[in-house]
Design an enzyme around this catalytic site. Structure first.
Site, PDB file in Angstrom:
ATOM      1  N   LYS A  92      22.777  41.552  19.594  1.00 13.30           N
ATOM      2  CA  LYS A  92      23.207  41.068  20.908  1.00 13.30           C
ATOM      3  C   LYS A  92      24.209  42.038  21.484  1.00 13.30           C
ATOM      4  CE  LYS A  92      22.707  37.403  23.603  1.00 13.30           C
ATOM      5  NZ  LYS A  92      21.500  36.543  23.649  1.00 13.30           N
TER       6      LYS A  92
HETATM    7  N1  GLU Z   1      18.559  37.153  25.910  1.00 12.56           N
HETATM    8  C1  GLU Z   1      17.404  36.419  25.497  1.00 12.56           C
HETATM    9  C2  GLU Z   1      17.729  35.502  24.337  1.00 12.56           C
HETATM   10  O1  GLU Z   1      18.856  35.124  24.121  1.00 12.56           O
HETATM   11  C3  GLU Z   1      16.214  37.317  25.261  1.00 12.56           C
HETATM   12  C4  GLU Z   1      16.356  38.285  24.154  1.00 12.56           C
HETATM   13  C5  GLU Z   1      15.218  39.300  24.071  1.00 12.56           C
HETATM   14  O2  GLU Z   1      14.235  39.159  24.778  1.00 12.56           O
HETATM   15  O3  GLU Z   1      15.357  40.211  23.258  1.00 12.56           O
HETATM   16  O4  GLU Z   1      16.865  35.056  23.634  1.00 12.56           O
END
Ligand code: GLU
Length: 461
Positions: A92
């Site tokens: 993240k």
């Molecule tokens: N930000 C989104 C989540 O929390 C998508 C993450 C992604 O597609 O890698 O799942």
């Protein structure tokens, strides 16, 4: 939540701790000259688990971003990816910024500089770490990031796979923008397919006519509410936003509220519903389904015992604190957990990444071939009917629908639907099958952690 689940597992000593901890967090501080002076920004990219690579997870732009939050969200990505079987580890990123304070040109410079810092350390890389949109970011930011990567890696033929959630013209995939909201819809559909689950929530029947309250009409909340209203007959009775909430027992028009929000920056003044400035109170209103689709921690020890919804689906990441989760569980509230509920985004990100690596749009090879074969069958049916004087008439619309070969959007939806069904079924099996598991979140953790553990075991750890 993690600890509650691992207590029910038989993991070898040490592996539990290995899975729990975040492998690495990189903090970057950089300056960008804006409006005649240097502004310093702080950003993070955290890698929770590399049992599979690349690692995957969004980048959020928000003032609340900090190391703890990014690490917790990276961990959630690990379990999310394991649960929906996307072959990624968890990561993240976050930048401490209020994106509304900057114009587009400024945001582009900030984003490119942040991306530069991450790219040069392989914290953005098609085979190692692939970001995506999250709160405060979207297609636009992803387009800047992919372009920045391509500039810095001019001979990398897979450059486009370095980030997902891109616009179609920069290597994106049809259906990614609405994927998380679509996933929430598919999750609820699967929940309502099993009358035992529906009964556990004290509900009955289908999604048709169910009263829904949505918190946050951003990308996820908007699409979930829109699809549930337009396609499943759900009645959106409440919408909670930053500046208060709208409530209408007979149902709000999601598209109209969304248009108003985009135009006015809030829901205040929306003419066709009652407005209350105390948005949080609407979270506590009676309804059948509550969809928190905004920030984390909005259902906490302060309000948990007043939440009346019998079914909560966590479209946001971490909207229910661990303490509130205990209170709600004891009350018998059914919670469809974030790890599963909002995994539609990363699922379609996976499809986008595969598309980028294969350098071809889904459906491009087979669509017309499929249509030709269907045409053959229709021709044959019509020939039989007329040769034998049977007078068969295909029902109106059938021919057109049957003849059409699947395009990318249809394939994405089908892949997403299948993923959401199968992941739910894995959770359901544990939920119904084990006496020591009485909630979907623990079931989700058990399935996910077991898969991560199996992957570590296979590596010989
Ligand atoms: N930000 C989104 C989540 O929390 C998508 C993450 C992604 O597609 O890698 O799942």
């Amino acid at each position: 939540m993690f600890n509650r689940a691992v207590a029910l597992m038989d993991l070898p000593p040490g592996l539990e701790e290995k899975i729990r901890v975040c492998n690495a967090t990189y903090t970057v501080r950089f300056g960008v000259r804006l409006r005649g002076q240097i502004h310093t920004f702080t950003g993070y990219r955290s890698v929770h688990s590399e049992h599979m690579e690349p690692v995957k997870g969004g980048i959020r732009y928000a003032m609340g971003v900090n190391q703890d939050e990014v690490e917790a969200l990276a961990a959630l990505m690990t379990y999310k990816c394991a649960l929906v079987e996307t072959p990624f580890g968890g990561s993240k990123g976050g930048l401490r910024i209020d994106p509304r304070e900057y114009d587009e040109h400024e945001l582009e410079r900030i984003t490119r500089r942040f991306a530069y810092e991450l790219i040069k350390r392989d914290l953005i890389n098609p085979s190692q770490n692939v970001p995506a949109p999250d709160m405060g970011t979207g297609e636009r930011e992803m387009a800047w990031i992919v372009d920045q990567y391509a500039r810095m890696n001019t001979t990398d033929i897979n450059a486009r796979a370095c980030v997902t959630g891109k616009p179609l013209n920069s290597g994106g995939i049809a259906g990614r923008v609405e994927a998380t909201g679509r996933g929430v819809q598919y999750a609820l559909r699967e929940f309502f397919r099993d009358p035992r689950d529906v009964e556990k929530a004290g509900l009955s029947g289908s999604l048709d006519g169910k009263r829904v309250i949505v918190q946050g009409l951003g990308n996820v909340g908007y699409h979930a509410a829109k699809f549930l209203q337009e396609e499943d007959g759900a009645v959106i009775v409440g919408i909670i936003e930053r500046d208060g909430a709208l409530y209408d027992e007979s149902g709000l028009d999601v598209n109209a509220v969304h248009d108003w929000l985009v135009k006015h920056g809030g829901v205040t003044g929306y003419p066709d519903a009652g407005h209350t400035a105390e948005g949080a109170v609407v979270l506590e209103q009676e309804c059948d389904i509550l969809i928190p689709a905004a920030l984390e921690g909005v259902i906490n020890l302060q309000n948990a015992d007043r939440i009346k919804a019998p079914l909560i689906i966590e479209a946001a990441n971490g909207p229910i604190t661990a303490g509130a989760d205990d209170v709600l569980r004891k009350k018998g509230t059914i919670i469809i957990p974030d790890m599963y509920a909002n995994a539609g985004g990363v699922t379609v990100s996976y499809f986008e990444w595969v598309k980028n690596l294969s350098h071809i749009r889904f459906g491009r090879m087979q669509r017309r071939q499929e249509e030709t074969r269907h045409q053959l069958l229709i021709d044959e049916l019509e020939r039989l009917s007329s040769d034998r004087g049977l007078g068969w008439q295909l029902s109106p619309g059938f021919k057109e629908k049957y003849l059409r070969g699947a395009d990318e959007l249809e394939l994405v939806r089908s892949g997403l639907d299948d993923t959401m069904r199968i992941a739910y079924q894995a959770m359901r099996e544990v939920w119904h099958g084990r006496d020591d598991v009485d909630d979907l979140r623990t079931a989700a953790y058990l399935v996910a952690i077991e898969r991560v553990a199996a992957s570590y075991r296979a590596k010989g750890l």
